[in-house]
Design a protein around this motif. Sequence first.
Motif, PDB file in Angstrom:
ATOM      1  N   THR A  21      -7.503  12.679  -2.656  1.00 48.33           N
ATOM      2  CA  THR A  21      -8.083  13.486  -2.350  1.00 48.33           C
ATOM      3  C   THR A  21      -6.954  14.804  -2.085  1.00 48.33           C
ATOM      4  O   THR A  21      -5.787  14.858  -1.707  1.00 48.33           O
ATOM      5  N   GLN A  22      -7.329  15.833  -2.359  1.00 54.13           N
ATOM      6  CA  GLN A  22      -6.707  17.068  -2.036  1.00 54.13           C
ATOM      7  C   GLN A  22      -6.293  17.834  -1.360  1.00 54.13           C
ATOM      8  O   GLN A  22      -7.017  17.935   0.166  1.00 54.13           O
ATOM      9  N   VAL A  23      -4.580  17.787  -0.591  1.00 58.75           N
ATOM     10  CA  VAL A  23      -4.131  19.090   0.204  1.00 58.75           C
ATOM     11  C   VAL A  23      -3.278  20.188   0.132  1.00 58.75           C
ATOM     12  O   VAL A  23      -2.934  20.123  -1.344  1.00 58.75           O
ATOM     13  N   ARG A  42       2.840  11.786 -11.320  1.00 59.39           N
ATOM     14  CA  ARG A  42       3.168  11.465  -9.985  1.00 59.39           C
ATOM     15  C   ARG A  42       3.835  11.021  -9.100  1.00 59.39           C
ATOM     16  O   ARG A  42       4.853  10.007  -9.464  1.00 59.39           O
ATOM     17  N   GLN A  43       3.732  10.980  -7.546  1.00 58.10           N
ATOM     18  CA  GLN A  43       5.429  11.500  -6.634  1.00 58.10           C
ATOM     19  C   GLN A  43       5.830  10.219  -5.783  1.00 58.10           C
ATOM     20  O   GLN A  43       4.361  10.070  -5.261  1.00 58.10           O
ATOM     21  N   PHE A  44       6.074   9.918  -5.670  1.00 58.39           N
ATOM     22  CA  PHE A  44       6.033   8.399  -4.386  1.00 58.39           C
ATOM     23  C   PHE A  44       6.279   9.377  -3.224  1.00 58.39           C
ATOM     24  O   PHE A  44       7.111  10.520  -3.049  1.00 58.39           O
ATOM     25  N   VAL A  45       5.054   8.680  -2.035  1.00 59.72           N
ATOM     26  CA  VAL A  45       5.797   9.923  -1.078  1.00 59.72           C
ATOM     27  C   VAL A  45       5.652   8.165   0.047  1.00 59.72           C
ATOM     28  O   VAL A  45       6.578   9.512   1.116  1.00 59.72           O
ATOM     29  N   ALA A  46       4.832   7.943   0.209  1.00 63.33           N
ATOM     30  CA  ALA A  46       5.433   6.298   1.378  1.00 63.33           C
ATOM     31  C   ALA A  46       4.502   5.126   0.906  1.00 63.33           C
ATOM     32  O   ALA A  46       3.865   4.970   0.280  1.00 63.33           O
ATOM     33  N   ALA A  47       5.398   3.968   1.783  1.00 61.49           N
ATOM     34  CA  ALA A  47       4.597   2.921   1.316  1.00 61.49           C
ATOM     35  C   ALA A  47       4.501   2.524   2.443  1.00 61.49           C
ATOM     36  O   ALA A  47       5.091   2.202   3.775  1.00 61.49           O
ATOM     37  N   ILE A  48       3.692   0.662   2.069  1.00 63.33           N
ATOM     38  CA  ILE A  48       4.235   0.007   3.498  1.00 63.33           C
ATOM     39  C   ILE A  48       3.981  -1.682   2.972  1.00 63.33           C
ATOM     40  O   ILE A  48       2.529  -1.396   2.031  1.00 63.33           O
ATOM     41  N   ARG A  49       4.724  -2.238   2.800  1.00 68.58           N
ATOM     42  CA  ARG A  49       5.235  -3.564   2.648  1.00 68.58           C
ATOM     43  C   ARG A  49       4.256  -4.693   3.552  1.00 68.58           C
ATOM     44  O   ARG A  49       3.795  -4.391   4.355  1.00 68.58           O
ATOM     45  N   ALA A 109       0.040  19.286  -3.000  1.00 64.61           N
ATOM     46  CA  ALA A 109      -1.130  18.326  -4.078  1.00 64.61           C
ATOM     47  C   ALA A 109      -2.129  17.324  -3.793  1.00 64.61           C
ATOM     48  O   ALA A 109      -2.949  17.924  -3.428  1.00 64.61           O
ATOM     49  N   LEU A 110      -2.120  17.035  -4.661  1.00 68.71           N
ATOM     50  CA  LEU A 110      -3.420  15.784  -4.993  1.00 68.71           C
ATOM     51  C   LEU A 110      -2.850  14.111  -4.339  1.00 68.71           C
ATOM     52  O   LEU A 110      -2.213  14.251  -5.261  1.00 68.71           O
ATOM     53  N   MET A 122       1.357  -1.309   0.072  1.00 68.23           N
ATOM     54  CA  MET A 122      -0.180   0.566   0.185  1.00 68.23           C
ATOM     55  C   MET A 122       1.371   1.060   0.040  1.00 68.23           C
ATOM     56  O   MET A 122       1.988   1.564   0.610  1.00 68.23           O
ATOM     57  N   ALA A 123       0.336   2.226  -1.181  1.00 66.31           N
ATOM     58  CA  ALA A 123       1.459   3.792  -0.809  1.00 66.31           C
ATOM     59  C   ALA A 123       0.688   4.723  -0.873  1.00 66.31           C
ATOM     60  O   ALA A 123      -0.388   4.821  -1.703  1.00 66.31           O
ATOM     61  N   TRP A 124       0.884   6.300  -0.623  1.00 64.44           N
ATOM     62  CA  TRP A 124       1.137   6.756  -0.884  1.00 64.44           C
ATOM     63  C   TRP A 124       1.411   7.841  -2.251  1.00 64.44           C
ATOM     64  O   TRP A 124       2.963   7.646  -2.359  1.00 64.44           O
ATOM     65  N   PHE A 125       0.680   8.193  -2.844  1.00 60.49           N
ATOM     66  CA  PHE A 125       1.660   9.149  -4.113  1.00 60.49           C
ATOM     67  C   PHE A 125       0.932  10.249  -4.351  1.00 60.49           C
ATOM     68  O   PHE A 125      -0.474  10.558  -3.198  1.00 60.49           O
ATOM     69  N   ARG A 126       1.618  11.698  -4.865  1.00 57.29           N
ATOM     70  CA  ARG A 126       1.414  12.625  -4.274  1.00 57.29           C
ATOM     71  C   ARG A 126       1.262  13.241  -6.107  1.00 57.29           C
ATOM     72  O   ARG A 126       2.131  12.905  -6.486  1.00 57.29           O
TER      73      ARG A 126
END
Length: 129
Positions: A123-125, A45-52, A91-92, A34-38
Amino acid sequence: QVQLVESGGGLVQAGGSLRLSCAASGGTVSDYVMAWFRQSSDNERQFVAAIRQSGTIYYADSVKGRFTISRDNAENTVYLQMKSLKPEDTALYYCAADPSRLTDTVNSFRIRALNYAYWGQGTQVTVSS
């Protein structure tokens, strides 16, 4: 297939905090990386964080020490706690999931958006200075 729904975005002043949620259905979050991109305007689309699947966590250098990704298996939800927000964090934000072993185990796969099969709507930040 898994469906992802993000929530928690909004407008916040620089230095503030937000917590994003990614609720999953049709699949179990611990079965995916699972990951978050922005994505900000005109950017990829830029990588933010991931959990394996194992629970191991990775962050982009730009958010280390400020953002925390976590997973609640009982709630089938992944979170992104964001602190000390900066205007450049605007970012979104997208939640993504992928079941493949390559994406789970190989860093160069994990940080690339094109390797993720499932996406939320975003979701917009917005961080004001």
